[in-house]
Write a protein that holds these residues in place. Structure first.
Motif, PDB file in Angstrom:
ATOM      1  N   MET A 226      16.036   9.323 -16.095  1.00  0.00           N
ATOM      2  CA  MET A 226      17.127  10.245 -16.411  1.00  0.00           C
ATOM      3  C   MET A 226      16.952  11.513 -15.600  1.00  0.00           C
ATOM      4  SD  MET A 226      18.145  11.870 -20.077  1.00  0.00           S
ATOM      5  CE  MET A 226      16.526  12.615 -20.234  1.00  0.00           C
ATOM      6  N   SER A 227      17.817  11.734 -14.669  1.00  0.00           N
ATOM      7  CA  SER A 227      17.716  12.895 -13.790  1.00  0.00           C
ATOM      8  C   SER A 227      18.491  14.055 -14.389  1.00  0.00           C
ATOM      9  CB  SER A 227      18.275  12.549 -12.415  1.00  0.00           C
ATOM     10  OG  SER A 227      18.207  13.647 -11.564  1.00  0.00           O
ATOM     11  N   LYS A 228      17.837  15.203 -14.528  1.00  0.00           N
ATOM     12  CA  LYS A 228      18.453  16.347 -15.193  1.00  0.00           C
ATOM     13  C   LYS A 228      19.466  17.058 -14.316  1.00  0.00           C
ATOM     14  CE  LYS A 228      17.024  20.385 -17.892  1.00  0.00           C
ATOM     15  NZ  LYS A 228      17.395  19.940 -19.213  1.00  0.00           N
ATOM     16  N   ASN A 229      19.129  17.232 -13.019  1.00  0.00           N
ATOM     17  CA  ASN A 229      20.080  17.819 -12.069  1.00  0.00           C
ATOM     18  C   ASN A 229      20.643  19.158 -12.523  1.00  0.00           C
ATOM     19  OD1 ASN A 229      20.094  15.629 -10.147  1.00  0.00           O
ATOM     20  ND2 ASN A 229      21.225  14.444 -11.643  1.00  0.00           N
TER      21      ASN A 229
ATOM     22  N   THR B 241      18.373   3.035 -26.268  1.00  0.00           N
ATOM     23  CA  THR B 241      18.517   4.076 -25.250  1.00  0.00           C
ATOM     24  C   THR B 241      17.206   4.805 -25.016  1.00  0.00           C
ATOM     25  OG1 THR B 241      20.887   4.414 -25.580  1.00  0.00           O
ATOM     26  CG2 THR B 241      19.633   6.294 -24.767  1.00  0.00           C
ATOM     27  N   LEU B 242      16.526   5.192 -26.097  1.00  0.00           N
ATOM     28  CA  LEU B 242      15.252   5.903 -25.940  1.00  0.00           C
ATOM     29  C   LEU B 242      14.222   5.031 -25.224  1.00  0.00           C
ATOM     30  CD1 LEU B 242      14.996   7.677 -29.418  1.00  0.00           C
ATOM     31  CD2 LEU B 242      15.593   8.723 -27.221  1.00  0.00           C
ATOM     32  N   THR B 243      14.198   3.752 -25.556  1.00  0.00           N
ATOM     33  CA  THR B 243      13.256   2.828 -24.919  1.00  0.00           C
ATOM     34  C   THR B 243      13.561   2.671 -23.433  1.00  0.00           C
ATOM     35  OG1 THR B 243      12.909   1.614 -26.986  1.00  0.00           O
ATOM     36  CG2 THR B 243      12.363   0.472 -24.939  1.00  0.00           C
ATOM     37  N   ALA B 244      14.842   2.518 -23.110  1.00  0.00           N
ATOM     38  CA  ALA B 244      15.233   2.351 -21.707  1.00  0.00           C
ATOM     39  C   ALA B 244      14.917   3.601 -20.891  1.00  0.00           C
ATOM     40  CB  ALA B 244      16.715   2.016 -21.617  1.00  0.00           C
TER      41      ALA B 244
ATOM     42  N   ARG C 119      11.447   6.323 -16.976  1.00  0.00           N
ATOM     43  CA  ARG C 119      10.617   7.467 -16.631  1.00  0.00           C
ATOM     44  C   ARG C 119       9.290   7.031 -16.017  1.00  0.00           C
ATOM     45  NH1 ARG C 119       8.286  12.022 -20.839  1.00  0.00           N
ATOM     46  NH2 ARG C 119       7.006  13.110 -19.324  1.00  0.00           N
ATOM     47  N   THR C 120       8.708   5.985 -16.544  1.00  0.00           N
ATOM     48  CA  THR C 120       7.393   5.556 -16.080  1.00  0.00           C
ATOM     49  C   THR C 120       7.422   4.972 -14.671  1.00  0.00           C
ATOM     50  OG1 THR C 120       7.612   3.334 -17.041  1.00  0.00           O
ATOM     51  CG2 THR C 120       6.656   5.056 -18.436  1.00  0.00           C
TER      52      THR C 120
ATOM     53  N   VAL D  25      13.031  14.210 -15.437  1.00  0.00           N
ATOM     54  CA  VAL D  25      12.636  15.397 -16.180  1.00  0.00           C
ATOM     55  C   VAL D  25      11.271  15.143 -16.789  1.00  0.00           C
ATOM     56  CG1 VAL D  25      13.243  16.942 -18.044  1.00  0.00           C
ATOM     57  CG2 VAL D  25      15.034  15.834 -16.731  1.00  0.00           C
ATOM     58  N   ASP D  26      10.324  15.991 -16.492  1.00  0.00           N
ATOM     59  CA  ASP D  26       8.982  15.817 -17.028  1.00  0.00           C
ATOM     60  C   ASP D  26       8.708  16.922 -18.044  1.00  0.00           C
ATOM     61  OD1 ASP D  26       6.202  14.467 -16.648  1.00  0.00           O
ATOM     62  OD2 ASP D  26       5.808  16.634 -16.637  1.00  0.00           O
TER      63      ASP D  26
END
Length: 388
Positions: free
Chosen positions: A1-4, A336-339, A344-345, A353-354
């Protein structure tokens, strides 16, 4: 998920916004009414770098009979339980005002702001259903104009109560035996069509001074309140050009009230379902609709059914459009949270976003106002108003 650069929120509706999401094997529905379910969800959202979690609430039980998730916990209580286990994410519960006294709403959100060290918000909602009115038995169902006029007054009362204690009103002067400076407590003396409240609050001014107010601009009545009162306005749209048109119109309306449009964030609601492939995602939505015996996702509204990588592309396009942020509305929350966690990994450094990077770049206890770039306001009664 890119925050941008977007402000990113996620709305956590039970096991998901789809009424049949509880039937998925990964839904966690067996734990839905436990503290552990909610602390895990909010902690996961924080770890993924979301700026805020929106917690829906209502005084009515969910429609749809035995086939849908029914029952809910109090949104403010959920937020308060998750507050000490999180440190960065904003906590924005819905508090309906139609059958709730503003004094109670003010005290509840203020307490949440203390519990979260300044990360509290309040999403203002109204109660439109007859079943909600009958649950209280105090008044009949109201039309939308009446509901939102009452809500407008409720927000005015709540925000005045938040200001009724000046900063530093608690002096705790042991030698003189004075715990408070009475000159820094103020009557609010509000009289309107729906409320007459003298004040002051019984709760000191909270870390943010004024917690963040959110309103969904779903129709002309709610939009009018939003442009007058909200720090965050939530919208829906059929596509990005319409979303940007709505943002432009809302910013103009905000300016017309004498407010600075740059102090208000306009967030686009985005229903999502994520899976390992686009085909799998559509198959799973079809399975959800089959369990519910009808389609649930409004495909006429902007949405994303596909992969987490595809969501990155959608968020990038939204960023380019000028929209201030997004609120993801997962059809199946844990999916959604799992995906997103799996994505992210395996995403290259710098693209995701880290949470560690956010923590390093933020104050020790960043408030929700900090995340929105808003200053902490001075009490309106600091130099005017009747002291006790």
């Amino acid at each position: 998920m890119s925050k941008n650069g977007l402000f990113l929120g996620i709305e956590t509706v039970g096991t998901g916004t789809h009424p049949a999401s509880w039937r998925r094997v990964d839904s966690g529905a067996e734990d839905l009414f436990t503290a552990g379910y909610w602390t895990a969800v909010v902690s996961a959202a924080e770890e993924l770098g979301f700026d805020a979690v929106f917690l829906p609430d209502s005084f009515g039980i969910q429609a749809g009979g035995t086939a849908v998730t029914r029952g809910r916990l109090d949104a403010v209580a959920i937020a308060a339980r998750t507050a000490p286990l999180t440190s960065r994410i904003g906590l924005i519960p819905q508090v309906p005002v139609t059958h709730t006294e503003p004094f109670h709403a003010s005290k509840a959100v203020t307490a949440l702001d203390f519990a979260s060290l300044g990360r509290a918000g309040w999403e203002v909602t109204v109660s439109t259903a007859d079943v909600e009115a009958k649950a209280f038995g105090r008044k009949d169902i109201q039309d939308r104009q009446s509901l939102w006029h009452e809500a407008d007054e409720a927000v005015e009362v709540v925000t005045r109560l938040w200001d009724s204690w000046e900063d530093g009103a608690e002096i705790r002067d042991v030698p003189t035996g004075r715990f408070i400076d009475r000159d820094r407590l103020h009557y609010i003396d509000f009289t309107g069509d729906n409320f007459s409240v003298k004040g002051p609050s019984i709760t000191p001014r909270s870390p943010q001074g004024q917690p963040i107010v959110t309103v969904r601009a779903d129709d002309p009545e709610s939009a009018e309140v939003a442009v007058r009162r909200a720090d965050i306005i939530r919208i829906t749209a059929t596509d990005l050009p319409i979303a940007t048109e709505r943002r432009t119109a809302l910013r103009a309306a905000i300016a017309a009230t004498g407010r600075d449009p740059d102090t208000v964030q306009i967030l686009l609601d985005l229903p999502v379902h994520l899976s390992d492939s686009v085909a799998d995602a559509h198959t799973e939505v079809g399975e959800l609709d089959g369990w519910a015996a009808q389609p649930h996702l409004d495909t006429d509204r902007l949405h994303h059914v596909g992969t987490a990588a595809g969501l990155d592309d959608v968020l990038a396009a939204i960023t380019r459009s000028g929209i201030d942020g997004v609120v993801l509305r997962p059809l199946a929350l844990h999916a959604t949270l799992t995906a997103l966690t799996a994505h992210r990994t395996k995403t290259e450094p710098g693209q995701l976003v880290d949470a560690g990077e956010i923590a390093a770049a933020s104050p020790a206890h960043p408030t929700l106002r900090d995340r929105l770039g808003l200053p902490r306001p001075l009490s309106r009664y600091a130099t005017t108003g009747a002291a006790l």
